[in-house]
Design a protein around this motif. Structure first.
Motif, PDB file in Angstrom:
ATOM      1  N   GLY A   1       7.137   4.461  -2.183  1.00  0.00           N
ATOM      2  CA  GLY A   1       8.398   5.058  -1.562  1.00  0.00           C
ATOM      3  C   GLY A   1       9.315   5.925  -2.629  1.00  0.00           C
TER       4      GLY A   1
ATOM      5  N   LEU B   1       7.795   9.215  -3.687  1.00  0.00           N
ATOM      6  CA  LEU B   1       8.204  10.110  -2.581  1.00  0.00           C
ATOM      7  C   LEU B   1       9.663  10.434  -2.202  1.00  0.00           C
ATOM      8  N   LEU B   2      10.353   9.575  -2.276  1.00  0.00           N
ATOM      9  CA  LEU B   2      11.775   9.748  -2.275  1.00  0.00           C
ATOM     10  C   LEU B   2      12.281  10.559  -3.666  1.00  0.00           C
TER      11      LEU B   2
ATOM     12  N   SER C   1      14.724   3.386  -1.938  1.00  0.00           N
ATOM     13  CA  SER C   1      13.468   2.778  -1.715  1.00  0.00           C
ATOM     14  C   SER C   1      13.453   1.373  -1.355  1.00  0.00           C
TER      15      SER C   1
ATOM     16  N   GLY D   1      11.263  14.999   5.453  1.00  0.00           N
ATOM     17  CA  GLY D   1      10.563  14.052   4.327  1.00  0.00           C
ATOM     18  C   GLY D   1      11.580  13.018   4.061  1.00  0.00           C
TER      19      GLY D   1
ATOM     20  N   VAL E   1      10.034   8.961   5.347  1.00  0.00           N
ATOM     21  CA  VAL E   1       9.839   7.953   4.238  1.00  0.00           C
ATOM     22  C   VAL E   1      10.703   6.918   4.333  1.00  0.00           C
TER      23      VAL E   1
ATOM     24  N   ALA F   1       9.791   4.781   7.340  1.00  0.00           N
ATOM     25  CA  ALA F   1       8.316   4.097   6.979  1.00  0.00           C
ATOM     26  C   ALA F   1       8.753   2.888   6.358  1.00  0.00           C
ATOM     27  N   LEU F   2       9.391   3.039   5.051  1.00  0.00           N
ATOM     28  CA  LEU F   2       9.700   1.780   4.316  1.00  0.00           C
ATOM     29  C   LEU F   2      10.454   0.793   5.219  1.00  0.00           C
TER      30      LEU F   2
END
Length: 266
Positions: A80, A83-84, A104, A128, A132, A135-136
């Motif tokens: 995470g 991606l972040l 994250s 995005g 993300v 999802a986290l």
């Protein structure tokens, strides 16, 4: 429930993700993990408290579960953060790496602390970052039992438990129904283009279900019907043994089944 309705400017209080982490996975879990690392076994007190805290079945190996919690947490937060960091850098956000790591950990631990004055409202059109963070937060809220179950299913083809299947189904349908309802009916969101409207509705339902506390739109601007729906999502949206706690998906599904049975008998 207040933290999903209030976000705070942490510009003057940069506590870092280190305080979110023990709260998210639990001080008892961290203490048990340290004991495992030092002694390679758990005493009866740690086993009993851990089993009770995570609502674990009696046949589950406590030591293996605790190790899995730590590994899952660090792996998910690492991916995470990576991606972040990339998405924040693409958006031109200063200190993209630090913001990526911080948000994250905050998202997975459903802490909801943000380094931005307006939470994540400035990024509601950035799919995005929205996806993300969502999802986290969902991974943290659905619970370590579910993640452990599905890992065993992937690695060993062992069927997930009934509890895990109920949690995932209720979470999915709450998210879908809540997102569609708010996107179609809320007057404030109706001013946005459809892609942005769907992202904002999806994120607000997610932040209520997980009580993570991030915002994509100011809560005060939402209609009464939307806020009522978010309150229902807050009551029903999390799972046992997750980072959120409070009321749980399985309890909510039990209430719905009981209500349906009583209605059928009436």
């Amino acid at each position: 429930m207040a933290r999903s309705f209030v976000h705070r400017d942490l510009g003057g209080f940069d506590h870092g993700p280190g305080l979110d982490q023990p709260v998210g996975i639990g001080y008892m879990t961290l203490g048990s993990f340290v004991m495992l690392a030092l002694r390679h076994r758990l005493d009866a007190v740690h086993r009993g408290v851990t089993r009770s805290a995570f609502v674990l079945p009696r046949d589950m190996n406590i030591a293996a579960f605790i190790r899995a919690v730590i590994v899952f947490t660090l792996a998910i937060e690492f991916v995470g953060a990576l991606l972040l960091t990339l998405f924040f850098a693409r958006a031109g956000t200063p200190d993209a790496l630090w913001n990526g790591v911080f948000h994250s950990v905050s998202a997975f631990c459903t802490a909801g602390f943000s380094l931005f004055d307006t939470s994540l409202e400035a990024y509601r059109a950035d799919a995005g970052i929205v996806l993300v963070v969502a999802a986290l937060s969902y991974l943290g809220a659905i619970g370590f039992i579910v993640m452990s179950d599905w890992w065993r299913w992937v690695a060993r083809r062992r069927a997930p438990s009934l509890t895990s299947r109920i949690i995932l189904r209720v979470t999915f349908w709450l998210a879908v129904i809540g997102t569609v309802s708010i996107a179609l009916t809320d007057a404030h969101l109706a001013q946005m283009a459809w892609p942005e409207r769907l992202l904002a509705a999806f994120f607000q339902v997610m932040t209520a279900m997980t009580t993570v506390g991030f915002d994509m739109v100011p809560i005060a601007n939402l209609g009464s019907a939307s806020i009522l729906l978010l309150l229902v999502a807050m009551v029903m949206g999390a799972s046992p043994s997750g980072t959120r706690g409070r009321h749980q998906v399985d309890n909510g599904s039990d209430l719905l089944r009981c209500g349906a049975r009583r209605a059928g008998r009436a």
